[in-house]
Scaffold this motif. Structure first.
Motif, PDB file in Angstrom:
ATOM      1  N   ASN A   1       0.867  -1.180   0.000  1.00 18.17           N
ATOM      2  CA  ASN A   1       0.000   0.000   0.000  1.00 18.17           C
ATOM      3  C   ASN A   1       0.898   1.222   0.000  1.00 18.17           C
ATOM      4  OD1 ASN A   1      -2.341   1.564   0.134  1.00 18.17           O
ATOM      5  ND2 ASN A   1      -2.404   1.519   2.363  1.00 18.17           N
TER       6      ASN A   1
ATOM      7  N   GLN B   1      -6.914   4.951  -6.702  1.00 22.14           N
ATOM      8  CA  GLN B   1      -6.941   4.224  -5.438  1.00 22.14           C
ATOM      9  C   GLN B   1      -8.336   4.224  -4.802  1.00 22.14           C
ATOM     10  OE1 GLN B   1      -3.899   2.487  -4.082  1.00 22.14           O
ATOM     11  NE2 GLN B   1      -3.982   2.700  -6.308  1.00 22.14           N
ATOM     12  N   HIS B   2      -8.492   3.413  -3.758  1.00 19.57           N
ATOM     13  CA  HIS B   2      -9.790   3.245  -3.109  1.00 19.57           C
ATOM     14  C   HIS B   2     -10.080   4.337  -2.077  1.00 19.57           C
ATOM     15  CE1 HIS B   2     -10.549  -0.731  -4.838  1.00 19.57           C
ATOM     16  NE2 HIS B   2      -9.282  -1.007  -4.606  1.00 19.57           N
TER      17      HIS B   2
ATOM     18  N   GLN C   1      -4.502   6.046  -1.407  1.00 18.52           N
ATOM     19  CA  GLN C   1      -4.027   4.723  -1.012  1.00 18.52           C
ATOM     20  C   GLN C   1      -5.186   3.742  -0.887  1.00 18.52           C
ATOM     21  OE1 GLN C   1      -2.598   6.342   2.941  1.00 18.52           O
ATOM     22  NE2 GLN C   1      -3.986   4.797   3.753  1.00 18.52           N
ATOM     23  N   ASN C   2      -4.870   2.526  -0.471  1.00 17.37           N
ATOM     24  CA  ASN C   2      -5.870   1.561  -0.043  1.00 17.37           C
ATOM     25  C   ASN C   2      -6.226   1.893   1.407  1.00 17.37           C
ATOM     26  OD1 ASN C   2      -7.539  -0.703   0.217  1.00 17.37           O
ATOM     27  ND2 ASN C   2      -6.060  -2.093  -0.727  1.00 17.37           N
TER      28      ASN C   2
ATOM     29  N   ALA D   1      -6.031  -2.715   6.042  1.00 15.34           N
ATOM     30  CA  ALA D   1      -6.749  -3.564   5.091  1.00 15.34           C
ATOM     31  C   ALA D   1      -6.459  -5.057   5.255  1.00 15.34           C
ATOM     32  CB  ALA D   1      -6.443  -3.124   3.661  1.00 15.34           C
TER      33      ALA D   1
ATOM     34  N   PRO E   1     -11.034  -3.583   0.364  1.00 18.09           N
ATOM     35  CA  PRO E   1     -10.354  -4.010  -0.866  1.00 18.09           C
ATOM     36  C   PRO E   1      -9.028  -4.699  -0.535  1.00 18.09           C
ATOM     37  CG  PRO E   1     -11.162  -1.765  -1.087  1.00 18.09           C
ATOM     38  CD  PRO E   1     -11.355  -2.135   0.350  1.00 18.09           C
TER      39      PRO E   1
ATOM     40  N   CYS F   1      -5.309  -5.842  -0.303  1.00 23.04           N
ATOM     41  CA  CYS F   1      -4.010  -5.186  -0.446  1.00 23.04           C
ATOM     42  C   CYS F   1      -2.929  -6.211  -0.738  1.00 23.04           C
ATOM     43  CB  CYS F   1      -3.663  -4.419   0.827  1.00 23.04           C
ATOM     44  SG  CYS F   1      -3.494  -5.489   2.282  1.00 23.04           S
TER      45      CYS F   1
ATOM     46  N   TYR G   1       1.678  -4.395  -9.347  1.00 21.04           N
ATOM     47  CA  TYR G   1       0.978  -3.326  -8.627  1.00 21.04           C
ATOM     48  C   TYR G   1       1.088  -2.042  -9.448  1.00 21.04           C
ATOM     49  CZ  TYR G   1       0.337   0.247  -4.919  1.00 21.04           C
ATOM     50  OH  TYR G   1      -0.078   1.329  -4.169  1.00 21.04           O
TER      51      TYR G   1
ATOM     52  N   HIS H   1      -0.317   2.061  -9.350  1.00 19.68           N
ATOM     53  CA  HIS H   1      -0.992   3.144  -8.625  1.00 19.68           C
ATOM     54  C   HIS H   1      -0.607   4.435  -9.323  1.00 19.68           C
ATOM     55  CE1 HIS H   1      -1.047   5.499  -4.470  1.00 19.68           C
ATOM     56  NE2 HIS H   1      -1.528   6.225  -5.464  1.00 19.68           N
TER      57      HIS H   1
END
Length: 350
Positions: free
Chosen positions: A191, A283-284, A317-318, A322, A329, A331, A339, A341
């Motif tokens: 993350n 990102q979430h 970020q997430n 998490a 979601p 990670c 990955y 981002h």
């Protein structure tokens, strides 16, 4: 002494000496510039943004991020009572992990408890305090610079050898694009985020009169230690409802749930400079933080005295913690997966 090699750097990217790490590695400051006179500066200690200078008139530039003038101050800032992580890349895991513990593939992994009982921002020596190599630079449509770091297996007790690239781009439309790619030799958790403190009136001012908008109708519920409970709260029932822009809070440390149908996460606006920054991400969540300071112990750039309202962070970020919430979601970065981002900080004069 280990030296960097600058021969590959293009004309729109200048480099200068910034300091020497205790192991003898030489840290440089790289400055990307565009035709509008905007400048983005990064050092390869923590892949840290040290400065973003934006023209607001023919004779004035505003530096909209907090930072330090020298490498020693960046290193010393991690010894403060609550390190500010000024402008750094955060990893392996941004935010808190409850009791520094999680389970992956049936195995319980114990990380460092570097924030009271909990794990924060990658541990005692996370990515923010590492030397990043310069991989390459480009100057095609706009200048960009890519930094790399390899996190060894069991570094801070995280599993797998993790290979990370972070690319900074400065467009001709005054966008700072931050793009992360990573892969691991084993299943791990990941993350990443960028921890710059923004102030659209200049890094020596405060954010109290600037207007904040957050594109989220839900936030994570947390306990008294700011650890997520796993539940979500409607912002209409909370203190922090920024679905319509309002003045920046004097203190905030909250994660907002983003609508995946739109990439807009948040915005900040200063009536004084007429600058607006819009934050876009894939990102979430965006974690909004106001409250970082230097406790009167370290002066910032240009001898600035940073206090709790000097800047505001937009940590895309997430969700924090998490790994310990199946309803969050995932990670987990599986072996062989990539990955990716992307976060964009878009600046405009209103």
């Amino acid at each position: 002494m280990e030296k960097n090699h600058y021969s590959q750097l293009e004309q729109a990217i200048n480099s200068k000496f910034f300091g020497i790490l205790p192991d003898g590695k030489e840290v440089s400051c790289y400055t990307l510039s565009n035709k509008n006179g905007m400048e983005l500066s990064i050092i390869n200690y923590g892949a840290t943004i040290t400065s973003i200078k934006i023209p607001v008139s023919d004779h004035e530039n505003v530096d909209v991020v907090l930072g330090f003038d020298n490498l020693q101050a960046y290193m010393d800032s991690f010894d403060l009572p609550s390190p500010p992580y000024m402008g750094t890349v955060i990893g392996r895991f941004a935010g808190r992990i409850n009791e520094g513990k999680f389970t992956l593939n049936g195995k319980t992994i114990q990380l460092a408890r570097n924030h009271g009982e909990h794990h924060l921002h990658g541990g005692n020596n996370g990515f923010s305090q590492q030397f990043w190599n310069v991989k390459n630079s480009t100057n095609d449509d706009y200048p960009s610079l890519t930094f790399t770091y390899t996190s060894q297996n069991n570094e801070e007790n995280y599993p797998g050898i993790l290979m990370i690239e972070v690319t900074y781009k400065l467009t001709e439309t005054n966008q700072v694009i931050v793009e992360y790619h990573a892969r691991s030799t084993e299943d791990t958790i990941l993350n990443l985020t960028q921890h710059s403190y923004f102030n659209l009136e200049g890094h020596q001012k405060d954010t109290s009169n600037q207007l904040l908008f957050v594109n989220a109708v839900k936030t994570l519920e947390t306990d008294s230690k700011n650890i997520p409970t796993g539940l979500f709260l409607n912002v209409s029932n909370c203190t922090f409802d920024f679905t319509e822009q309002k003045k920046c809070p004097t203190s905030i440390d909250n994660s907002f749930v983003l609508d995946k149908k739109t990439k807009i996460a948040a915005s900040l606006y200063s009536e004084k400079t007429q600058l607006k920054m819009i934050v876009y991400t894939n990102q979430h969540a965006v974690h909004i933080y106001v409250g970082g300071n230097c406790f009167g112990k370290i002066n910032g750039k240009e001898n600035a005295s940073y206090h709790t309202q000097s800047g505001i962070c937009f940590e895309t970020q997430n969700f924090p913690d998490a790994p310990n919430h199946p309803n969050f979601p995932s990670c987990i970065l599986r072996q062989g997966e990539i990955y990716h981002h992307q976060t964009i900080y878009a600046f405009e004069k209103i």
